[in-house]
Design a protein around this motif. Structure first.
Motif, PDB file in Angstrom:
ATOM      1  N   ARG A  79       0.748  -1.209  -0.122  1.00  0.00           N
ATOM      2  CA  ARG A  79      -0.110  -0.027  -0.124  1.00  0.00           C
ATOM      3  C   ARG A  79       0.865   1.166   0.092  1.00  0.00           C
ATOM      4  O   ARG A  79       0.753   2.079  -0.705  1.00  0.00           O
ATOM      5  CB  ARG A  79      -1.103  -0.143   1.263  1.00  0.00           C
ATOM      6  N   ARG A  80       1.910   1.286   0.710  1.00  0.00           N
ATOM      7  CA  ARG A  80       2.861   2.423   0.920  1.00  0.00           C
ATOM      8  C   ARG A  80       3.652   2.549  -0.521  1.00  0.00           C
ATOM      9  O   ARG A  80       3.771   3.756  -0.989  1.00  0.00           O
ATOM     10  CB  ARG A  80       3.723   2.275   2.065  1.00  0.00           C
ATOM     11  N   ILE A 135       0.069  -1.565  15.714  1.00  0.00           N
ATOM     12  CA  ILE A 135      -0.961  -1.594  14.577  1.00  0.00           C
ATOM     13  C   ILE A 135      -0.573  -0.357  13.745  1.00  0.00           C
ATOM     14  O   ILE A 135      -0.493  -0.330  12.425  1.00  0.00           O
ATOM     15  CB  ILE A 135      -2.391  -1.526  14.929  1.00  0.00           C
ATOM     16  N   ASP A 136      -0.489   0.795  14.360  1.00  0.00           N
ATOM     17  CA  ASP A 136      -0.165   1.954  13.742  1.00  0.00           C
ATOM     18  C   ASP A 136       1.135   2.108  13.045  1.00  0.00           C
ATOM     19  O   ASP A 136       1.256   2.652  11.859  1.00  0.00           O
ATOM     20  CB  ASP A 136       0.070   3.168  14.825  1.00  0.00           C
ATOM     21  N   LEU A 139       0.688  -0.048   9.574  1.00  0.00           N
ATOM     22  CA  LEU A 139      -0.217   0.649   8.876  1.00  0.00           C
ATOM     23  C   LEU A 139       0.514   1.538   8.198  1.00  0.00           C
ATOM     24  O   LEU A 139       0.420   1.859   7.043  1.00  0.00           O
ATOM     25  CB  LEU A 139      -1.542   1.102   9.466  1.00  0.00           C
ATOM     26  N   TYR A 140       1.421   2.673   9.069  1.00  0.00           N
ATOM     27  CA  TYR A 140       2.209   3.578   8.628  1.00  0.00           C
ATOM     28  C   TYR A 140       3.068   3.092   7.416  1.00  0.00           C
ATOM     29  O   TYR A 140       3.241   3.648   6.508  1.00  0.00           O
ATOM     30  CB  TYR A 140       2.695   4.309   9.611  1.00  0.00           C
ATOM     31  N   TRP A 143       1.485  -1.714   5.188  1.00  0.00           N
ATOM     32  CA  TRP A 143       1.294  -3.084   5.098  1.00  0.00           C
ATOM     33  C   TRP A 143      -0.524  -3.278   4.978  1.00  0.00           C
ATOM     34  O   TRP A 143      -1.265  -2.494   5.765  1.00  0.00           O
ATOM     35  CB  TRP A 143       1.708  -3.975   6.196  1.00  0.00           C
ATOM     36  N   GLU A 144      -0.856  -4.426   4.487  1.00  0.00           N
ATOM     37  CA  GLU A 144      -2.318  -4.533   4.340  1.00  0.00           C
ATOM     38  C   GLU A 144      -3.138  -4.696   5.784  1.00  0.00           C
ATOM     39  O   GLU A 144      -2.569  -5.505   6.524  1.00  0.00           O
ATOM     40  CB  GLU A 144      -2.830  -5.873   3.419  1.00  0.00           C
ATOM     41  N   SER A 145      -4.223  -4.023   5.932  1.00  0.00           N
ATOM     42  CA  SER A 145      -4.811  -4.029   7.318  1.00  0.00           C
ATOM     43  C   SER A 145      -5.205  -5.491   7.726  1.00  0.00           C
ATOM     44  O   SER A 145      -4.817  -5.603   8.996  1.00  0.00           O
ATOM     45  CB  SER A 145      -6.046  -3.068   7.222  1.00  0.00           C
ATOM     46  N   VAL A 148      -2.005  -6.742   9.302  1.00  0.00           N
ATOM     47  CA  VAL A 148      -1.519  -6.288  10.317  1.00  0.00           C
ATOM     48  C   VAL A 148      -2.463  -6.620  11.890  1.00  0.00           C
ATOM     49  O   VAL A 148      -1.857  -6.806  12.734  1.00  0.00           O
ATOM     50  CB  VAL A 148      -1.615  -4.708  10.104  1.00  0.00           C
ATOM     51  N   TYR A 149      -3.825  -6.595  11.498  1.00  0.00           N
ATOM     52  CA  TYR A 149      -4.694  -6.981  12.700  1.00  0.00           C
ATOM     53  C   TYR A 149      -4.533  -8.409  13.173  1.00  0.00           C
ATOM     54  O   TYR A 149      -4.334  -8.660  14.335  1.00  0.00           O
ATOM     55  CB  TYR A 149      -6.266  -6.573  12.353  1.00  0.00           C
TER      56      TYR A 149
END
Length: 157
Positions: A79-80, A135-136, A139-140, A143-145, A148-149
């Motif tokens: 994503r980044r 998580i923050d 995500l920053y 990486w795909e949510s 991450v979760y």
């Protein structure tokens, strides 16, 4: 009063050839460099066409180099990487080709290593705050949510 340096078309072309040979560049960076050199729009187009014809400038090659470097060195997620390439006006086709070069196994491996390293370095005692920090961070990094979760729940219980 300070006079600004001026360049002939030939001098500017040579300077930009060196600029592109030193490191992969995208069209946007080259255009910005030429504008900073106070070149007129017609000359900018002539120089960019010259750089393209002589293979100093190649967006597909730039995208692949950018993705592999940022992924391997900075551990950025897809994503980044996509976001940063879009900011540089790289086309969707080139972005997708560059991202396709990342092996899925390597991608997951880098993600797991990064998540574990970061989870171990967070000195928070409250598990909810610790999970949020992890998580923050991930995500920053782009990486795909869903990854991450899942990983945050797995690492911090």
């Amino acid at each position: 009063m300070l006079s600004k340096k001026t360049y002939t078309v030939h001098e500017a072309t040579k300077k930009l050839e060196h600029y592109c040979a030193y490191q992969e560049r995208c069209h946007q960076e080259v255009r910005q460099k030429l504008v900073a050199m106070h070149m007129i729009p017609e000359v900018i187009d002539i120089i960019i066409v010259h750089l393209l014809e002589h293979n100093f400038l190649n967006e597909e090659r730039f995208a692949k180099t950018f993705v592999s470097g940022k992924f391997r060195i900075k551990a950025w997620g897809r994503r980044r990487l996509t976001y940063e390439l879009k900011k540089k006006d790289i086309g969707k086709v080139n972005i997708n080709q560059a991202l396709a070069e990342i092996e899925n196994m390597e991608y997951i491996e880098v993600f797991n290593d990064l998540a574990e390293k970061k989870a171990n370095s967070i000195k928070e005692t409250n598990i909810f705050k610790k999970r949020k920090k992890l998580i923050d961070y991930l995500l920053y990094r782009g990486w795909e949510s869903h990854l991450v979760y899942e990983k945050a729940s797995e690492l911090i219980k």
